[in-house]
Design an enzyme around this catalytic site. Structure first.
Site, PDB file in Angstrom:
ATOM      1  N   ASP A  75       0.822  -1.206   0.000  1.00 17.62           N
ATOM      2  CA  ASP A  75       0.000   0.000   0.000  1.00 17.62           C
ATOM      3  C   ASP A  75       0.861   1.262   0.000  1.00 17.62           C
ATOM      4  O   ASP A  75       2.089   1.189   0.128  1.00 17.62           O
ATOM      5  CB  ASP A  75      -0.977   0.003   1.193  1.00 17.62           C
ATOM      6  CG  ASP A  75      -0.366  -0.614   2.464  1.00 17.62           C
ATOM      7  OD1 ASP A  75       0.869  -0.599   2.603  1.00 17.62           O
ATOM      8  OD2 ASP A  75      -1.138  -1.113   3.300  1.00 17.62           O
ATOM      9  N   HIS A  93      -7.792  -5.135   9.497  1.00 15.72           N
ATOM     10  CA  HIS A  93      -7.399  -4.846   8.107  1.00 15.72           C
ATOM     11  C   HIS A  93      -6.100  -5.554   7.738  1.00 15.72           C
ATOM     12  O   HIS A  93      -5.245  -5.813   8.592  1.00 15.72           O
ATOM     13  CB  HIS A  93      -7.328  -3.335   7.814  1.00 15.72           C
ATOM     14  CG  HIS A  93      -6.191  -2.587   8.418  1.00 15.72           C
ATOM     15  ND1 HIS A  93      -6.295  -1.277   8.844  1.00 15.72           N
ATOM     16  CD2 HIS A  93      -4.886  -2.929   8.652  1.00 15.72           C
ATOM     17  CE1 HIS A  93      -5.128  -0.864   9.304  1.00 15.72           C
ATOM     18  NE2 HIS A  93      -4.253  -1.847   9.199  1.00 15.72           N
TER      19      HIS A  93
END
Ligand code: F6R
Length: 255
Positions: free
Chosen positions: A64, A135
């Site tokens: 990410d 997450h």
């Protein structure tokens, strides 16, 4: 899913690093998915001590990146990966891929990142941490279990958790690019590492809870080669701890 409960955070890092080193030595691991944050740091430390030409030939893909943070900013994931992975493992920067969070066209940057993974032949082993909300990558609760690399909005709780890397929470970007849960699920192997009590609830939900986008990491229940590597604090809320220890005592390796 394998669950490996070890005695200390240092053992978690060592166990995961040894699995990576075995894959590299066997010529089965050429493409490594790398996470940022605190959880994988011990892995990178061990890998640095075992640098070899084969290790340094790895291609790496980040999970990410923040949107709008200059890649030179010390807390952009481009910088963190350069410091913690590229330099320590001696990778060729041309072989290290981070989604471009400053692209004018973010959707195109996400598509380019997915294309780069495909061009590399897919990710052989993906390292993951887990957020307190379950997450993985920045796939916050209610992310589609089939999602691909895309723009996501960070939960304010995640921004508060990551504020420790910035002057204060208001400086943590609100948006990010993240590999999707579908993207992560295509890695041939997944190693999720978690240390500390703060992760215990998320780990228990991911391993023993229902498959649900409310706990994005629960998608790993569908993965044929996913291993959770935990210290005792992170494992504390698992109901079947004895069983995971029994399973482990019957096998020396992950396979
Ligand atoms: C990092 C990432 C996140 C972190 C998670 C845990 O690239 O994608 O999912 O792994 O937020 O962060 P730490 O390890 O700092 O507790």
């Amino acid at each position: 899913m394998h669950v490996v409960i070890l005695d200390s955070p240092a053992e978690v890092g060592d166990f995961a690093a040894q699995e990576i080193l075995r894959g590299v030595a066997a010529g089965k691991l050429r493409t490594l998915g790398v996470a940022t944050g605190s959880s994988p740091l011990a892995i990178y430390e061990v890998l640095e001590r075992h640098r070899s030409p084969q290790l340094s030939a790895l291609q790496a893909f980040a999970l990410d990146e923040y949107v709008g943070l200059d890649p030179q900013h010390p807390e952009s994931y481009a910088s963190v990966i350069r410091r913690e992975v590229t330099e320590r493992l001696g990778l060729d920067p041309a072989n290290v891929h981070v989604p471009n969070g400053t692209a004018a066209d973010l959707a195109a940057a996400c598509a380019d990142f997915e294309a780069a993974i495909r061009a590399a032949g897919g990710i052989d082993l993906q390292i993951l941490g887990i957020g307190r909300n379950g997450h993985i990558g920045f796939n916050e609760p209610t992310s589609s279990l089939a999602s691909r690399t895309r723009v996501k909005t960070l939960m304010s709780a995640t921004r508060r958790d990551n504020a420790r890397f910035f002057a204060d929470a208001s400086q943590v970007p609100a948006l990010c690019l993240t590999q999707g849960l579908g993207t992560i699920g295509e890695a041939r192997k997944v190693l999720l590492v978690a240390q500390g009590k703060a992760k215990a609830r998320a780990v228990a939900d991911a391993v023993e809870g229902p498959l649900s986008s409310m706990c994005p990491a629960s998608v790993l229940q569908m993965h044929p080669h996913a291993t959770f590597v935990l210290d005792p604090d992170a494992a504390a809320e698992l109901k079947l701890q004895d069983y995971y220890r029994e399973v482990r005592s019957g096998m020396d390796t992950l396979r």
